[in-house]
Design a protein around this motif. Structure first.
Motif, PDB file in Angstrom:
ATOM      1  N   GLN A 176     -28.765   7.424  36.340  1.00 49.95           N
ATOM      2  CA  GLN A 176     -27.639   8.126  35.739  1.00 49.95           C
ATOM      3  C   GLN A 176     -26.419   7.213  35.630  1.00 49.95           C
ATOM      4  O   GLN A 176     -25.340   7.664  35.300  1.00 49.95           O
ATOM      5  N   SER A 177     -26.607   5.967  35.922  1.00 46.21           N
ATOM      6  CA  SER A 177     -25.488   5.034  35.966  1.00 46.21           C
ATOM      7  C   SER A 177     -25.202   4.451  34.581  1.00 46.21           C
ATOM      8  O   SER A 177     -25.934   4.649  33.626  1.00 46.21           O
ATOM      9  N   ASN A 178     -24.139   3.695  34.525  1.00 47.02           N
ATOM     10  CA  ASN A 178     -23.686   3.128  33.251  1.00 47.02           C
ATOM     11  C   ASN A 178     -24.429   1.830  32.909  1.00 47.02           C
ATOM     12  O   ASN A 178     -25.168   1.292  33.733  1.00 47.02           O
ATOM     13  N   PRO A 179     -24.227   1.317  31.697  1.00 45.43           N
ATOM     14  CA  PRO A 179     -24.949   0.108  31.262  1.00 45.43           C
ATOM     15  C   PRO A 179     -24.721  -1.110  32.158  1.00 45.43           C
ATOM     16  O   PRO A 179     -25.632  -1.914  32.336  1.00 45.43           O
ATOM     17  N   GLU A 180     -23.538  -1.254  32.741  1.00 44.24           N
ATOM     18  CA  GLU A 180     -23.266  -2.402  33.602  1.00 44.24           C
ATOM     19  C   GLU A 180     -24.149  -2.363  34.853  1.00 44.24           C
ATOM     20  O   GLU A 180     -24.663  -3.386  35.302  1.00 44.24           O
ATOM     21  N   VAL A 181     -24.326  -1.166  35.395  1.00 40.43           N
ATOM     22  CA  VAL A 181     -25.179  -1.035  36.573  1.00 40.43           C
ATOM     23  C   VAL A 181     -26.624  -1.317  36.185  1.00 40.43           C
ATOM     24  O   VAL A 181     -27.328  -2.064  36.875  1.00 40.43           O
ATOM     25  N   ARG A 182     -27.067  -0.748  35.076  1.00 41.04           N
ATOM     26  CA  ARG A 182     -28.446  -0.991  34.631  1.00 41.04           C
ATOM     27  C   ARG A 182     -28.697  -2.468  34.395  1.00 41.04           C
ATOM     28  O   ARG A 182     -29.745  -3.003  34.748  1.00 41.04           O
ATOM     29  N   GLU A 183     -27.723  -3.155  33.819  1.00 45.08           N
ATOM     30  CA  GLU A 183     -27.863  -4.597  33.600  1.00 45.08           C
ATOM     31  C   GLU A 183     -27.916  -5.342  34.930  1.00 45.08           C
ATOM     32  O   GLU A 183     -28.705  -6.272  35.111  1.00 45.08           O
ATOM     33  N   GLY A 184     -27.105  -4.909  35.896  1.00 41.61           N
ATOM     34  CA  GLY A 184     -27.076  -5.556  37.199  1.00 41.61           C
ATOM     35  C   GLY A 184     -28.381  -5.416  37.966  1.00 41.61           C
ATOM     36  O   GLY A 184     -28.776  -6.311  38.710  1.00 41.61           O
ATOM     37  N   ILE A 185     -29.076  -4.300  37.777  1.00 40.16           N
ATOM     38  CA  ILE A 185     -30.329  -4.101  38.510  1.00 40.16           C
ATOM     39  C   ILE A 185     -31.538  -4.677  37.780  1.00 40.16           C
ATOM     40  O   ILE A 185     -32.577  -4.896  38.384  1.00 40.16           O
ATOM     41  N   SER A 186     -31.387  -4.951  36.490  1.00 39.45           N
ATOM     42  CA  SER A 186     -32.547  -5.415  35.713  1.00 39.45           C
ATOM     43  C   SER A 186     -33.077  -6.761  36.207  1.00 39.45           C
ATOM     44  O   SER A 186     -34.284  -6.997  36.206  1.00 39.45           O
ATOM     45  N   LYS A 187     -32.192  -7.647  36.652  1.00 37.74           N
ATOM     46  CA  LYS A 187     -32.635  -8.955  37.150  1.00 37.74           C
ATOM     47  C   LYS A 187     -33.464  -8.804  38.422  1.00 37.74           C
ATOM     48  O   LYS A 187     -34.447  -9.515  38.620  1.00 37.74           O
ATOM     49  N   ILE A 188     -33.064  -7.886  39.280  1.00 43.27           N
ATOM     50  CA  ILE A 188     -33.778  -7.654  40.526  1.00 43.27           C
ATOM     51  C   ILE A 188     -35.133  -7.006  40.232  1.00 43.27           C
ATOM     52  O   ILE A 188     -36.161  -7.395  40.778  1.00 43.27           O
ATOM     53  N   LEU A 189     -35.113  -6.043  39.335  1.00 41.56           N
ATOM     54  CA  LEU A 189     -36.351  -5.352  38.961  1.00 41.56           C
ATOM     55  C   LEU A 189     -37.336  -6.317  38.321  1.00 41.56           C
ATOM     56  O   LEU A 189     -38.546  -6.209  38.526  1.00 41.56           O
ATOM     57  N   LYS A 190     -36.845  -7.303  37.587  1.00 45.99           N
ATOM     58  CA  LYS A 190     -37.714  -8.308  36.961  1.00 45.99           C
ATOM     59  C   LYS A 190     -38.515  -9.056  38.026  1.00 45.99           C
ATOM     60  O   LYS A 190     -39.692  -9.357  37.832  1.00 45.99           O
ATOM     61  N   ARG A 191     -37.889  -9.335  39.144  1.00 51.01           N
ATOM     62  CA  ARG A 191     -38.598 -10.027  40.230  1.00 51.01           C
ATOM     63  C   ARG A 191     -39.781  -9.186  40.721  1.00 51.01           C
ATOM     64  O   ARG A 191     -40.855  -9.711  41.005  1.00 51.01           O
ATOM     65  N   TYR A 192     -39.594  -7.872  40.785  1.00 50.75           N
ATOM     66  CA  TYR A 192     -40.676  -6.996  41.231  1.00 50.75           C
ATOM     67  C   TYR A 192     -41.784  -6.917  40.180  1.00 50.75           C
ATOM     68  O   TYR A 192     -42.961  -6.987  40.510  1.00 50.75           O
ATOM     69  N   THR A 193     -41.405  -6.810  38.922  1.00 48.93           N
ATOM     70  CA  THR A 193     -42.439  -6.751  37.885  1.00 48.93           C
ATOM     71  C   THR A 193     -43.198  -8.076  37.804  1.00 48.93           C
ATOM     72  O   THR A 193     -44.387  -8.075  37.483  1.00 48.93           O
ATOM     73  N   ASP A 194     -42.539  -9.167  38.139  1.00 42.93           N
ATOM     74  CA  ASP A 194     -43.242 -10.461  38.202  1.00 42.93           C
ATOM     75  C   ASP A 194     -44.316 -10.454  39.293  1.00 42.93           C
ATOM     76  O   ASP A 194     -45.392 -11.024  39.115  1.00 42.93           O
ATOM     77  N   VAL A 195     -44.032  -9.809  40.413  1.00 51.48           N
ATOM     78  CA  VAL A 195     -45.014  -9.696  41.501  1.00 51.48           C
ATOM     79  C   VAL A 195     -46.229  -8.908  41.000  1.00 51.48           C
ATOM     80  O   VAL A 195     -47.375  -9.306  41.232  1.00 51.48           O
ATOM     81  N   ILE A 196     -45.975  -7.812  40.309  1.00 54.03           N
ATOM     82  CA  ILE A 196     -47.081  -7.007  39.769  1.00 54.03           C
ATOM     83  C   ILE A 196     -47.884  -7.834  38.776  1.00 54.03           C
ATOM     84  O   ILE A 196     -49.125  -7.832  38.807  1.00 54.03           O
TER      85      ILE A 196
END
Length: 194
Positions: A111-131
């Motif tokens: 439910q957060s704004n685009p800045e928050v979504r952008e901030g978490i996308s880099k971290i989430l990318k690390r997890y999807t790389d593991v998968i």
């Protein structure tokens, strides 16, 4: 430049999880987070630029720590089929053990704004790389079909785990996430296994 270490930083991160889970992100005032962390309101700004930075930092710290744990533990598992099982277990166990974190990660971050979504996308990318690595290793070792699209399979795996946790929250935790592991793993292996 804000500080990103120390006992107060960790206390604020943990307090933010609790307050955001209880009140929702938009109603989680910095003063409530400070009170829960047992620090002065102004102390928050020594560690975070604003409330969005608090939410991004919660994700970075909690998810980053979780990803590091997953990476380390998967190195100890030889079989790609078992690695996938272990990944599912670690993911679901992480949230079953911490319902407040599950609420923040599954509901409030969305439910957060685009800045928050952008901030978490880099971290989430690390997890999807593991998968992706688990899938690629399974293909390489002949455990998974060679004709599968790694990105599509990753979305299937992540999406299933994500929805499983979200449904669990929406159903007021009426069942155990850990009881879902075997069936989820079986469905994945039937879909991508040889």
């Amino acid at each position: 430049m804000v500080k990103r270490t120390g006992e107060k930083y960790e206390a604020i991160i943990n307090a933010a999880v609790k307050v955001i889970a209880e009140y929702g992100y938009h109603n989680a005032q910095v003063s409530k987070i400070a009170r829960e962390a047992k620090v002065a309101d102004g102390t928050i700004y020594l560690y975070f630029e604003n409330k969005d930075d608090v939410l991004i930092s919660v994700f970075r710290e909690k998810m980053g720590s979780f990803i590091s744990k997953v990476e380390k533990q998967l190195l100890e598992v030889e079989s790609p089929i078992e690695r996938l099982y272990h990944l599912i277990h670690l993911h679901l166990n992480q949230f079953e053990k911490n319902r407040e974190l599950a609420i923040v990660m599954q509901i409030e971050l969305r439910q957060s704004n685009p800045e928050v979504r952008e901030g978490i996308s880099k971290i989430l990318k690390r997890y999807t790389d593991v998968i992706d690595q688990v899938i690629a290793q399974g293909i390489e070792k002949g455990c998974f079909r060679s004709d599968v699209d790694i990105r599509l399979v990753r979305r299937m795996i992540f999406g299933t785990l994500d929805e499983t946790v979200s449904s669990w929250i929406m159903n007021d935790y009426k069942y155990s996430l850990l009881e879902q592991i075997d069936e989820i793993h079986r469905l994945f292996i039937q879909g991508i296994g040889k």
